[in-house]
Design a protein around this motif. Structure first.
Motif, PDB file in Angstrom:
ATOM      1  N   VAL A 116      88.322  54.116  13.105  1.00 33.70           N
ATOM      2  CA  VAL A 116      89.017  54.429  11.858  1.00 33.70           C
ATOM      3  C   VAL A 116      88.886  53.292  10.855  1.00 33.70           C
ATOM      4  O   VAL A 116      88.730  53.527   9.651  1.00 33.70           O
ATOM      5  N   VAL A 117      88.909  52.037  11.358  1.00 36.32           N
ATOM      6  CA  VAL A 117      88.770  50.890  10.456  1.00 36.32           C
ATOM      7  C   VAL A 117      87.407  50.912   9.783  1.00 36.32           C
ATOM      8  O   VAL A 117      87.291  50.706   8.567  1.00 36.32           O
ATOM      9  N   THR A 119      92.592  51.422  25.972  1.00 36.81           N
ATOM     10  CA  THR A 119      91.242  51.197  25.468  1.00 36.81           C
ATOM     11  C   THR A 119      90.777  52.350  24.585  1.00 36.81           C
ATOM     12  O   THR A 119      90.072  52.137  23.600  1.00 36.81           O
ATOM     13  N   LEU A 120      91.202  53.575  24.936  1.00 41.41           N
ATOM     14  CA  LEU A 120      90.853  54.721  24.091  1.00 41.41           C
ATOM     15  C   LEU A 120      91.461  54.564  22.700  1.00 41.41           C
ATOM     16  O   LEU A 120      90.780  54.765  21.683  1.00 41.41           O
ATOM     17  N   GLY A 121      92.740  54.139  22.647  1.00 42.23           N
ATOM     18  CA  GLY A 121      93.366  53.898  21.350  1.00 42.23           C
ATOM     19  C   GLY A 121      92.683  52.792  20.575  1.00 42.23           C
ATOM     20  O   GLY A 121      92.491  52.883  19.365  1.00 42.23           O
ATOM     21  N   GLU A 122      92.257  51.752  21.294  1.00 38.63           N
ATOM     22  CA  GLU A 122      91.583  50.629  20.661  1.00 38.63           C
ATOM     23  C   GLU A 122      90.264  51.072  20.037  1.00 38.63           C
ATOM     24  O   GLU A 122      89.946  50.724  18.895  1.00 38.63           O
ATOM     25  N   ALA A 123      89.497  51.872  20.806  1.00 41.51           N
ATOM     26  CA  ALA A 123      88.216  52.363  20.279  1.00 41.51           C
ATOM     27  C   ALA A 123      88.454  53.233  19.058  1.00 41.51           C
ATOM     28  O   ALA A 123      87.706  53.163  18.072  1.00 41.51           O
ATOM     29  N   THR A 183      92.059  43.395  24.181  1.00 44.61           N
ATOM     30  CA  THR A 183      92.422  44.429  23.207  1.00 44.61           C
ATOM     31  C   THR A 183      92.822  43.794  21.881  1.00 44.61           C
ATOM     32  O   THR A 183      92.368  44.213  20.810  1.00 44.61           O
ATOM     33  N   SER A 184      93.665  42.763  21.968  1.00 47.35           N
ATOM     34  CA  SER A 184      94.216  42.148  20.764  1.00 47.35           C
ATOM     35  C   SER A 184      93.127  41.523  19.903  1.00 47.35           C
ATOM     36  O   SER A 184      93.175  41.601  18.674  1.00 47.35           O
ATOM     37  N   GLU A 224      79.734  51.551  20.776  1.00 48.04           N
ATOM     38  CA  GLU A 224      80.647  51.723  19.657  1.00 48.04           C
ATOM     39  C   GLU A 224      80.886  50.408  18.926  1.00 48.04           C
ATOM     40  O   GLU A 224      80.864  50.368  17.701  1.00 48.04           O
ATOM     41  N   VAL A 225      81.109  49.332  19.692  1.00 46.98           N
ATOM     42  CA  VAL A 225      81.388  48.045  19.041  1.00 46.98           C
ATOM     43  C   VAL A 225      80.169  47.554  18.281  1.00 46.98           C
ATOM     44  O   VAL A 225      80.281  47.021  17.166  1.00 46.98           O
TER      45      VAL A 225
END
Lengths: 98, 159, 114
Positions: free
Chosen positions: A75-76, A66-70, C78-79, B132-133
């Motif tokens: 970054v996007v 989830t940290l990588g996803e956030a 996630t996806s 964040e989202v």
């Protein structure tokens, strides 16, 4: 040549998909391996304190994911902002030149 | 958009917002969580952008608000994960789960009616990800619409 | 065969998406094909984790404790978010390409410009 290649790729992929779905290896409603998920269902509540096991998996057992996803989301948005700022600056320049 | 659409959007906006924040806050009890709730809140922002004129809505929904939301959400997430390193055993350790106080109530195992005061750091992480989202998706909508509006203005001046 | 309908649907959608991505020249249509493949993958993961007569893995007032697998649902969550993020970036690039070249045909975009 290009069309032949595309057709070959599609035929190979679709025959693989059809073989996998009809050969009986995958059965809908009967997952093959359930040991990890059974562990999460049995111990997730006492280890994280959350009733929603999906949230427990997302934020506790797989927190790094989830940290990588956030970070990807951050970054996007940074990239989109940079792109549009550049576009708008170029618009302004063209306006001034014209 | 017409008067009817903007009035209906004004009426619906608080309900969409309340529903979104409900999904974020109850992420550890009911279906939902930070990602889904943030997406619902961003939908409310998109509704307001779609229903009103750009020059009416742009001074209310400023870019700085969404930027701040996004940055605060990510920093809060990483900060909570690092706090696990100092207060507990490892990175992203659930260090609030057993301590009575903030979200630390002992959960009753098995099927239960659910209490908001459980879950350790999971509700806090939900709030961080929700912020964040919400910021990220609203910023994408904001950039696209601002660019479209500016293109229209420039074309108009050129002619 | 008859109860494998979700997997057959996955294969169908994924093949349609791949064919769109390979055969179309318009960048927007290529992005739409990518979205189709993404949806097929999400459906495949959720269908893999389904248990017969299972309920969602949430203990709040649950009618039973026979639940579907939670890990694949977390992966799909996630996806989906990553999919939305990449879609936003790809569409921004499409806007940029249209501004620079005046076209969305991927075959006529072959010059490098600084």
């Amino acid at each position: 040549m290009r069309n032949l290649l595309i057709t070959a790729i599609l035929v190979v992929l679709s025959s693989t998909f059809v073989y996998v779905t009809t050969s009986g290896q995958l059965q809908f409603g009967k997952p093959a391996q359930t040991r990890m998920d059974d562990y999460f269902l049995r111990h997730g509540q006492e280890q994280t304190g959350a009733n929603n096991i999906v949230t427990a998996v997302v934020f506790d057992f797989r927190g790094f994911d989830t940290l990588g996803e956030a970070t990807v989301l951050f970054v996007v948005v940074l990239g989109v902002g940079m792109l549009f700022r550049k576009l708008m600056a170029e618009e302004e320049e063209e306006e001034q030149a014209a | 958009m017409s008067k009817i659409v903007s009035a209906a959007a004004d009426f619906l906006y608080p309900f969409v917002m309340i529903f979104g924040f409900y999904i974020v806050l109850h992420g550890h009890l009911t279906p939902g969580g930070g990602f889904q709730g943030g997406a619902v809140i961003a939908t409310g922002v998109a509704l307001m952008f779609a229903a009103h004129r750009y020059r009416d809505i742009a001074p209310i929904f400023k870019k700085a608000i969404f930027n701040t939301c996004e940055t605060v959400g990510l920093v809060l997430f990483i900060g909570l994960a690092f706090a696990g390193l100092f207060y507990g055993k490892s990175f992203m350790y659930n260090w609030l789960a057993r301590i009575p106080g903030l979200f630390g109530e002992q959960v009753s195992y098995g099927v239960n009616p659910g209490s908001l005061d459980t879950g350790g750091i999971i509700p806090l992480l939900n709030i961080a990800v929700g912020l964040e989202v919400l910021g990220a998706l609203s910023l994408v909508i904001y950039y696209l619409l601002t660019y479209v509006v500016q293109m229209g203005v420039n074309k108009h001046h050129g002619q | 065969m008859a109860n494998n309908i979700p997997f057959i649907a996955v294969a169908f959608i994924a093949i349609i998406g791949l064919a769109t991505m390979l055969m179309r020249k318009n960048i927007i249509k290529i992005i739409m094909g990518l979205g189709l493949v993404e949806g097929a993958v999400n459906l495949f993961l959720v269908a893999l984790g389904y248990r017969q007569d299972g309920i969602a893995p949430i203990f709040t007032n649950a009618p039973s404790t026979h639940m579907v697998l939670p890990t694949v649902q977390a992966m799909v969550l996630t996806s989906i978010v990553i999919g939305v993020a990449t879609l936003a970036l790809l569409l921004s690039f499409a806007i940029y390409i249209y501004q620079k070249y005046g076209t969305l045909n991927s075959e006529s975009i072959n010059r490098l410009r600084g």
